[in-house]
Design a protein around this motif. Structure first.
Motif, PDB file in Angstrom:
ATOM      1  N   GLY A 216      34.364   1.943  54.782  1.00 23.77           N
ATOM      2  CA  GLY A 216      35.488   2.320  54.440  1.00 23.77           C
ATOM      3  C   GLY A 216      36.701   1.678  54.723  1.00 23.77           C
ATOM      4  O   GLY A 216      36.742   0.336  55.305  1.00 23.77           O
ATOM      5  N   VAL A 217      37.867   2.058  54.006  1.00 23.22           N
ATOM      6  CA  VAL A 217      39.246   0.801  54.003  1.00 23.22           C
ATOM      7  C   VAL A 217      39.916   1.253  55.203  1.00 23.22           C
ATOM      8  O   VAL A 217      39.963   2.627  55.786  1.00 23.22           O
ATOM      9  CB  VAL A 217      40.086   1.436  52.704  1.00 23.22           C
ATOM     10  CG1 VAL A 217      41.286   0.664  52.971  1.00 23.22           C
ATOM     11  CG2 VAL A 217      39.289   0.722  51.664  1.00 23.22           C
ATOM     12  N   VAL A 218      40.264   0.245  56.208  1.00 25.09           N
ATOM     13  CA  VAL A 218      41.236   0.544  57.257  1.00 25.09           C
ATOM     14  C   VAL A 218      42.560   0.681  56.945  1.00 25.09           C
ATOM     15  O   VAL A 218      43.149  -0.694  56.671  1.00 25.09           O
ATOM     16  CB  VAL A 218      40.696  -0.526  58.503  1.00 25.09           C
ATOM     17  CG1 VAL A 218      41.695  -0.008  59.665  1.00 25.09           C
ATOM     18  CG2 VAL A 218      39.050  -0.187  58.941  1.00 25.09           C
ATOM     19  N   TRP A 219      43.429   1.475  56.534  1.00 25.79           N
ATOM     20  CA  TRP A 219      44.559   1.498  56.140  1.00 25.79           C
ATOM     21  C   TRP A 219      45.516   2.193  57.252  1.00 25.79           C
ATOM     22  O   TRP A 219      45.309   3.360  57.714  1.00 25.79           O
ATOM     23  CB  TRP A 219      44.651   2.306  54.842  1.00 25.79           C
ATOM     24  CG  TRP A 219      46.173   2.349  53.909  1.00 25.79           C
ATOM     25  CD1 TRP A 219      47.149   3.081  54.744  1.00 25.79           C
ATOM     26  CD2 TRP A 219      46.663   1.597  53.038  1.00 25.79           C
ATOM     27  NE1 TRP A 219      48.397   2.743  53.710  1.00 25.79           N
ATOM     28  CE2 TRP A 219      47.776   1.860  53.001  1.00 25.79           C
ATOM     29  CE3 TRP A 219      45.891   0.396  52.409  1.00 25.79           C
ATOM     30  CZ2 TRP A 219      48.335   0.944  51.682  1.00 25.79           C
ATOM     31  CZ3 TRP A 219      46.668  -0.184  51.483  1.00 25.79           C
ATOM     32  CH2 TRP A 219      47.805   0.225  51.086  1.00 25.79           C
ATOM     33  N   TRP A 220      46.714   1.306  57.650  1.00 24.35           N
ATOM     34  CA  TRP A 220      47.190   1.771  58.816  1.00 24.35           C
ATOM     35  C   TRP A 220      48.800   1.774  58.462  1.00 24.35           C
ATOM     36  O   TRP A 220      49.183   0.743  58.231  1.00 24.35           O
ATOM     37  CB  TRP A 220      46.934   0.969  60.085  1.00 24.35           C
ATOM     38  CG  TRP A 220      47.281   1.523  61.236  1.00 24.35           C
ATOM     39  CD1 TRP A 220      48.424   0.742  62.251  1.00 24.35           C
ATOM     40  CD2 TRP A 220      46.940   2.651  62.322  1.00 24.35           C
ATOM     41  NE1 TRP A 220      48.571   1.610  63.133  1.00 24.35           N
ATOM     42  CE2 TRP A 220      47.817   2.710  63.343  1.00 24.35           C
ATOM     43  CE3 TRP A 220      46.245   3.604  61.806  1.00 24.35           C
ATOM     44  CZ2 TRP A 220      47.877   3.596  64.114  1.00 24.35           C
ATOM     45  CZ3 TRP A 220      45.945   4.649  62.741  1.00 24.35           C
ATOM     46  CH2 TRP A 220      46.840   4.468  63.940  1.00 24.35           C
ATOM     47  N   ASP A 221      49.306   2.825  58.873  1.00 21.03           N
ATOM     48  CA  ASP A 221      50.799   2.603  58.961  1.00 21.03           C
ATOM     49  C   ASP A 221      51.642   3.021  60.242  1.00 21.03           C
ATOM     50  O   ASP A 221      51.595   3.974  60.859  1.00 21.03           O
ATOM     51  CB  ASP A 221      51.484   3.917  58.048  1.00 21.03           C
ATOM     52  CG  ASP A 221      52.925   3.951  57.868  1.00 21.03           C
ATOM     53  OD1 ASP A 221      53.632   2.794  58.184  1.00 21.03           O
ATOM     54  OD2 ASP A 221      53.397   4.677  57.060  1.00 21.03           O
ATOM     55  N   ARG A 222      51.891   1.840  60.755  1.00 17.88           N
ATOM     56  CA  ARG A 222      52.785   1.720  62.117  1.00 17.88           C
ATOM     57  C   ARG A 222      53.958   2.574  62.165  1.00 17.88           C
ATOM     58  O   ARG A 222      54.174   3.025  63.336  1.00 17.88           O
ATOM     59  CB  ARG A 222      52.845   0.097  62.680  1.00 17.88           C
ATOM     60  CG  ARG A 222      53.939  -0.421  61.816  1.00 17.88           C
ATOM     61  CD  ARG A 222      54.654  -1.704  62.588  1.00 17.88           C
ATOM     62  NE  ARG A 222      53.440  -2.928  62.622  1.00 17.88           N
ATOM     63  CZ  ARG A 222      53.423  -3.589  63.503  1.00 17.88           C
ATOM     64  NH1 ARG A 222      54.115  -3.296  64.583  1.00 17.88           N
ATOM     65  NH2 ARG A 222      52.384  -4.304  63.629  1.00 17.88           N
ATOM     66  N   TRP A 223      54.394   2.719  61.056  1.00 16.78           N
ATOM     67  CA  TRP A 223      55.944   3.417  61.123  1.00 16.78           C
ATOM     68  C   TRP A 223      55.549   5.037  61.450  1.00 16.78           C
ATOM     69  O   TRP A 223      56.672   5.610  61.300  1.00 16.78           O
ATOM     70  CB  TRP A 223      56.449   2.995  59.804  1.00 16.78           C
ATOM     71  CG  TRP A 223      56.945   1.783  59.781  1.00 16.78           C
ATOM     72  CD1 TRP A 223      56.068   0.652  58.984  1.00 16.78           C
ATOM     73  CD2 TRP A 223      57.845   1.069  60.160  1.00 16.78           C
ATOM     74  NE1 TRP A 223      56.508  -0.592  59.138  1.00 16.78           N
ATOM     75  CE2 TRP A 223      57.458  -0.433  60.210  1.00 16.78           C
ATOM     76  CE3 TRP A 223      58.929   0.964  61.326  1.00 16.78           C
ATOM     77  CZ2 TRP A 223      58.179  -1.739  60.516  1.00 16.78           C
ATOM     78  CZ3 TRP A 223      59.666  -0.071  61.864  1.00 16.78           C
ATOM     79  CH2 TRP A 223      59.483  -1.484  61.345  1.00 16.78           C
ATOM     80  N   THR A 224      54.434   5.417  60.976  1.00 17.16           N
ATOM     81  CA  THR A 224      54.361   6.866  61.339  1.00 17.16           C
ATOM     82  C   THR A 224      53.820   7.190  62.519  1.00 17.16           C
ATOM     83  O   THR A 224      53.419   8.421  62.957  1.00 17.16           O
ATOM     84  CB  THR A 224      53.315   7.426  60.149  1.00 17.16           C
ATOM     85  OG1 THR A 224      51.972   6.811  60.446  1.00 17.16           O
ATOM     86  CG2 THR A 224      53.871   7.186  58.809  1.00 17.16           C
ATOM     87  N   GLN A 225      53.648   6.179  63.543  1.00 16.14           N
ATOM     88  CA  GLN A 225      53.197   6.429  64.922  1.00 16.14           C
ATOM     89  C   GLN A 225      54.241   6.893  65.685  1.00 16.14           C
ATOM     90  O   GLN A 225      55.352   6.809  65.304  1.00 16.14           O
ATOM     91  CB  GLN A 225      52.318   5.155  65.327  1.00 16.14           C
ATOM     92  CG  GLN A 225      51.345   4.557  64.534  1.00 16.14           C
ATOM     93  CD  GLN A 225      50.382   5.706  64.020  1.00 16.14           C
ATOM     94  OE1 GLN A 225      49.874   6.638  64.939  1.00 16.14           O
ATOM     95  NE2 GLN A 225      50.096   5.859  62.694  1.00 16.14           N
ATOM     96  N   HIS A 226      54.011   7.029  67.083  1.00 21.34           N
ATOM     97  CA  HIS A 226      55.142   7.174  68.184  1.00 21.34           C
ATOM     98  C   HIS A 226      56.074   6.241  68.224  1.00 21.34           C
ATOM     99  O   HIS A 226      57.308   6.745  68.472  1.00 21.34           O
ATOM    100  CB  HIS A 226      54.272   7.563  69.694  1.00 21.34           C
ATOM    101  CG  HIS A 226      53.528   8.822  69.368  1.00 21.34           C
ATOM    102  ND1 HIS A 226      53.825  10.054  69.074  1.00 21.34           N
ATOM    103  CD2 HIS A 226      52.276   8.743  69.904  1.00 21.34           C
ATOM    104  CE1 HIS A 226      52.671  10.878  69.400  1.00 21.34           C
ATOM    105  NE2 HIS A 226      51.595  10.074  69.711  1.00 21.34           N
ATOM    106  N   ASN A 227      55.752   5.058  68.071  1.00 19.65           N
ATOM    107  CA  ASN A 227      56.640   3.783  67.793  1.00 19.65           C
ATOM    108  C   ASN A 227      55.795   2.888  67.095  1.00 19.65           C
ATOM    109  O   ASN A 227      54.858   2.940  66.782  1.00 19.65           O
ATOM    110  CB  ASN A 227      56.796   3.239  69.187  1.00 19.65           C
ATOM    111  CG  ASN A 227      55.708   2.800  70.034  1.00 19.65           C
ATOM    112  OD1 ASN A 227      54.979   1.752  69.711  1.00 19.65           O
ATOM    113  ND2 ASN A 227      55.523   3.408  70.973  1.00 19.65           N
TER     114      ASN A 227
END
Length: 566
Positions: A216-227
């Motif tokens: 699967g694709v590992v797609w991550w958005d750091r800006w939607t996390q707690h920081n």
């Protein structure tokens, strides 16, 4: 006018919930034997799929009665075949033996029976996409020897069955024993979770790589996390800079402004290729004045903030915090230098030329005290001596743009940590200045161990990690010296304030420390010890996923680790 409430439309093949569609499948057939985590192929399916299991324990007397009847039916079938001369059915023989074995385990209390319903709810944004997704899920289930049937004319009951309501509206159950149920758990996917029902898919984020377990694709958005902070820990040669360069390149396409502190000129090729700006600290004629007040800052405490930063900088220059008497003398000298330059707490005076570090040293000498004279003499290498060139004059230029790289390669080792601190301060002055509709900013500190090994530098970095979230900024700390980050209280603060944590290949000497700090399992620790270049773990809260970095040929050309030695 209020938005209308979401509606539900029930059809024979699917239900429409709001602007989405869902179809429910019922698992009606199971393989004769299952292994551990036998539901993983469904849990790792690359799409929105709810895998729902309803369990009802059967009381022991009821279980014993049902097993006795089942054994009687199977045994009578076998005897009838033998009496009529027909060949025995291997499936019937195997079922009879399994039923006898299960009855023995239930009688001894080694196992229990449960009525189990297994349902699959497939989600999509259109009917055509739903049909394709249902066909794909059924093919995946068939590869696991699971028979599935659509809940035709009962899609509404199927949809409610798959909600967390503990209600089974379909009631299509099979009897399973404890061992088969235990093999289902843990109900955890090796991929990151998909959005919850009703939530839109993430619009931002970057591609980190592919999951080697599920593809699967590992797609991550750091800006939607707690920081938006992150830490990257890896031994030398594990591919940490390569990964960070890829994220920078892909973040630029997402509109993020990036500032890099580059100790080894590893990012110059990337910066030049995308039209970024590089400032080489230590080069001839390049100077930074730590007493500059940002021109756009109109807060009444701005001058005080600069004085406090100079205390931090001088502690880094000296290698330790000066004694209290010298700190008091320094504070008075800083105020004197500002006053002599005509800069007061009035913002109207802040456009005047700021004093220099040598002006502070002159003010220390003019105090005619033992503490002031001693501190001025200790600062001589940076005011009049061999290391003065970085501070010996007004700031030459402060670069701006979407991508800015601060190179510290040309600085001597004695000025490497102060240079990184000055660059961080210049970046942060730009981030901290109130601006309407400020862009998202990512501050990358490579080889952060240079700053972390100094107490005041680590303290400054920890303060930035705490403050970044309130300023639409993220701090990315990259280091190969795990001990400097994990072995200090300030390093632990940096980790605690990083919602995104990335671990690449680790050295055997540091793996125990890393495993304890991040709560790794034994398998994850062994994976990090044997990981190849660009292979690692992405951790965020309860989410963790393995990934292999992937890049296009052009990205690889820009991000490969050949150093720019010029």
């Amino acid at each position: 006018m209020k938005n209308p409430a979401p509606t539900i439309e029930n059809t024979p093949r699917y239900v429409q919930v709001g602007d989405g569609y869902a179809a429910t499948l019922v698992v009606t057939g199971y393989p004769a034997e299952v292994g551990p985590a036998w539901l993983d192929p469904l849990l790792a399916w690359p799409g929105r799929l709810d895998v729902v299991v309803h369990l009802d324990p059967l009381p022991a007397p009821v279980a014993a009665t049902q097993l006795r009847r089942q054994r009687a039916r199977l045994e009578s079938t076998r005897r009838d075949d033998a009496a009529t001369g027909r060949l025995g059915d291997p499936l019937t023989d195997a079922a009879a033996e399994d039923a006898a074995e299960l009855a023995d385990r239930v009688a001894r209390g080694e196992s229990k029976l449960f009525r189990v319903g297994l349902y699959l709810s497939v989600h999509a944004q259109s009917v055509d996409e739903l049909d394709d997704a249902v066909a794909d899920v059924r093919a995946t289930a068939a590869s696991m020897l699971l028979d599935t049937q659509p809940a035709t004319w009962r899609q509404l009951q199927g949809w409610t069955t798959c909600l967390p309501l503990a209600t089974d509206g379909l009631n299509m159950r099979r009897v399973m024993d404890t061992e088969a149920l235990a093999a289902m758990f843990p109900l955890a996917s090796p991929d990151l979770p998909a959005p919850l029902p009703g939530e839109p898919a993430a619009a931002g984020g970057v591609l980190y790589g592919l999951n080697p377990a599920s593809h699967g694709v590992v797609w991550w958005d750091r800006w939607t996390q707690h920081n938006a902070n992150s830490v990257v820990l890896a031994r030398s040669g594990a591919g940490k800079s390569y990964l960070v360069k890829l994220e920078i390149l892909r973040s630029l396409a997402d509109g993020v402004h990036v500032s890099i502190i580059d100790p080894d000129n590893e990012y110059l090729r990337l910066v030049d290729a995308v039209g970024g700006v590089t400032l080489a600290l230590g080069a001839e004629g390049v100077r930074l004045n730590p007493l500059d007040i940002p021109p756009g800052d109109r807060r009444p405490q701005a001058r005080t903030y600069r004085a406090l930063f100079l205390h931090t900088l001088i502690a880094v220059l000296l290698g330790h915090q000066p004694p209290p008497t010298e700190r008091a003398a320094l504070d008075g000298a800083i105020n004197t230098a500002y006053n002599n330059a005509g800069i007061t707490n009035d913002p109207a005076t802040w456009r005047r030329p700021a004093p220099l570090l040598r002006d502070v040293a002159d003010a220390l000498t003019a105090q005619d005290t033992a503490a002031g004279t001693t501190l001025a003499a200790r600062l001589a290498p940076w005011t009049t001596g061999s290391f003065r060139h970085l501070f010996d004059g007004p700031t030459t230029t402060v670069p701006s743009g979407q991508l800015v790289c601060w190179s510290t390669r040309q600085l001597p080792d004695e000025l490497r940590a102060p240079g990184m601190l000055l660059a961080l301060d210049a970046i942060w002055r730009d981030v901290d200045t109130p601006v309407t509709a400020a862009p998202r900013r990512l501050v990358v500190v490579d080889e952060a161990w240079t700053l972390l090994r100094d107490g005041e530098g680590a303290r400054f970095l920890a303060r930035l990690a705490k403050s970044a979230r309130k300023r639409r900024a993220g701090l990315a700390v990259i280091t190969q010296d795990v001990g400097d980050l994990l072995g200090s209280e300030l390093g632990q603060i940096v980790i605690a304030n990083a919602a995104t944590q990335i671990l690449l290949r680790q050295a055997p000497q540091a793996i125990e420390l890393v495993a304890d700090a991040f709560g790794l399992t034994g398998g994850e620790a062994r994976q990090l010890l044997s990981a190849g270049r660009g292979q690692g773990l992405l951790l965020s809260g309860t989410h963790r996923v393995a990934f292999d970095v992937v890049a296009s040929p052009r990205e690889h050309q820009l991000c490969t680790g050949d150093l720019e030695l010029s």
